[in-house]
Design an enzyme around this catalytic site. Structure first.
Site, mmCIF file in Angstrom:
data_model
loop_
_atom_site.group_PDB
_atom_site.id
_atom_site.type_symbol
_atom_site.label_atom_id
_atom_site.label_comp_id
_atom_site.label_asym_id
_atom_site.label_seq_id
_atom_site.Cartn_x
_atom_site.Cartn_y
_atom_site.Cartn_z
ATOM 1 N N GLY A 33 0.970 -1.299 -0.076
ATOM 2 C CA GLY A 33 0.042 -0.048 0.006
ATOM 3 C C GLY A 33 0.937 1.145 0.018
ATOM 4 O O GLY A 33 2.085 1.245 -0.362
ATOM 5 N N CYS A 34 0.223 2.522 0.498
ATOM 6 C CA CYS A 34 0.902 3.653 0.628
ATOM 7 C C CYS A 34 2.375 3.324 1.229
ATOM 8 O O CYS A 34 2.426 3.161 2.378
ATOM 9 C CB CYS A 34 0.092 4.585 1.262
ATOM 10 N N PHE A 35 3.327 3.821 0.857
ATOM 11 C CA PHE A 35 4.813 3.862 1.223
ATOM 12 C C PHE A 35 4.805 4.599 2.434
ATOM 13 O O PHE A 35 5.733 4.329 3.236
ATOM 14 C CB PHE A 35 5.749 4.002 0.072
ATOM 15 N N CYS A 37 2.986 4.607 5.110
ATOM 16 C CA CYS A 37 2.403 4.014 6.048
ATOM 17 C C CYS A 37 3.466 2.612 6.170
ATOM 18 O O CYS A 37 4.026 2.244 7.199
ATOM 19 C CB CYS A 37 1.151 3.169 5.645
#
Length: 199
Positions: A33-35, A37
């Site tokens: 997912g979003c890097f 995070c």
């Protein structure tokens, strides 16, 4: 005298060898997912030296954030994890990876959708590949997930993301996305994982 000298050399050698072993680092690559995070989650793990946000798994050379967000580069938002193998094993990193996100949602983590947000493990050798698949099989046998979308693919090249993406959650704690998505992921990870974390 000669025996004593040899003994001292023996001691010095093993002290130096042990010190060298403790300073040895290895690198692992993951996407979940979003890097922003993913980076913040791996930084919590005891034995991890550093984490960088970037792009890998695609075909475009030196991609920009905007290009990757278009979904046309083939790259995933990913992280480069540098770790001390005498403190944390690759197997534990794989376990932490699965504890930190939902691998059952294909090309999606929370509100983020697109192939750039896919779940993936980028292995560098057959040992990493084997350990990744072994744990996936374990999760399937336990029925932890009905479906696991995680790709286990060979690593090729990692492109470090723009400077403003590095340590994003740490530097931007009041960002609405961090508050709504990042912090809840960290809280859930801390509650779920058994991998040793920093306080």
């Amino acid at each position: 005298m000669q025996k004593r000298l040899l003994f001292l050399l023996f001691i010095v050698f093993f002290q130096f060898y042990g010190f060298s072993q403790k300073k040895e680092t290895k690198t692992a690559y993951f996407a979940s997912g979003c890097f922003w995070c993913t980076e913040a989650l791996f930084e919590l793990i005891v034995g991890v030296k550093s984490v960088e946000s970037g792009y890998t798994g695609g075909t475009t050379k030196n991609p920009t954030y905007e290009q990757v967000c278009s979904g046309k580069t083939g790259h995933a938002e990913a992280v480069k994890v540098v770790y001390y193998p005498h403190l944390v094993s690759y197997q534990k990193l794989v376990r932490a990876f699965f504890d930190s996100h939902d691998p059952s949602t294909k090309n999606q983590q929370g509100p983020d959708r697109g192939t750039q947000y896919r779940s993936a493990i980028f292995y560098q050798n057959e040992t990493e590949k084997s350990e990744a698949w072994t744990y996936i099989k374990e999760l399937k046998s336990k029925g932890t997930y009905k479906y696991i979308s995680t790709e286990v693919v060979p690593f090729s090249v990692f492109y470090k993301a723009e400077y403003y993406h590095q340590d994003y959650e740490k530097l931007n704690p009041d960002n609405p996305y961090v508050k709504a998505v990042g912090l809840p992921r960290i809280k859930a990870f801390k509650k779920k994982t058994k991998v040793p974390l920093h306080e």
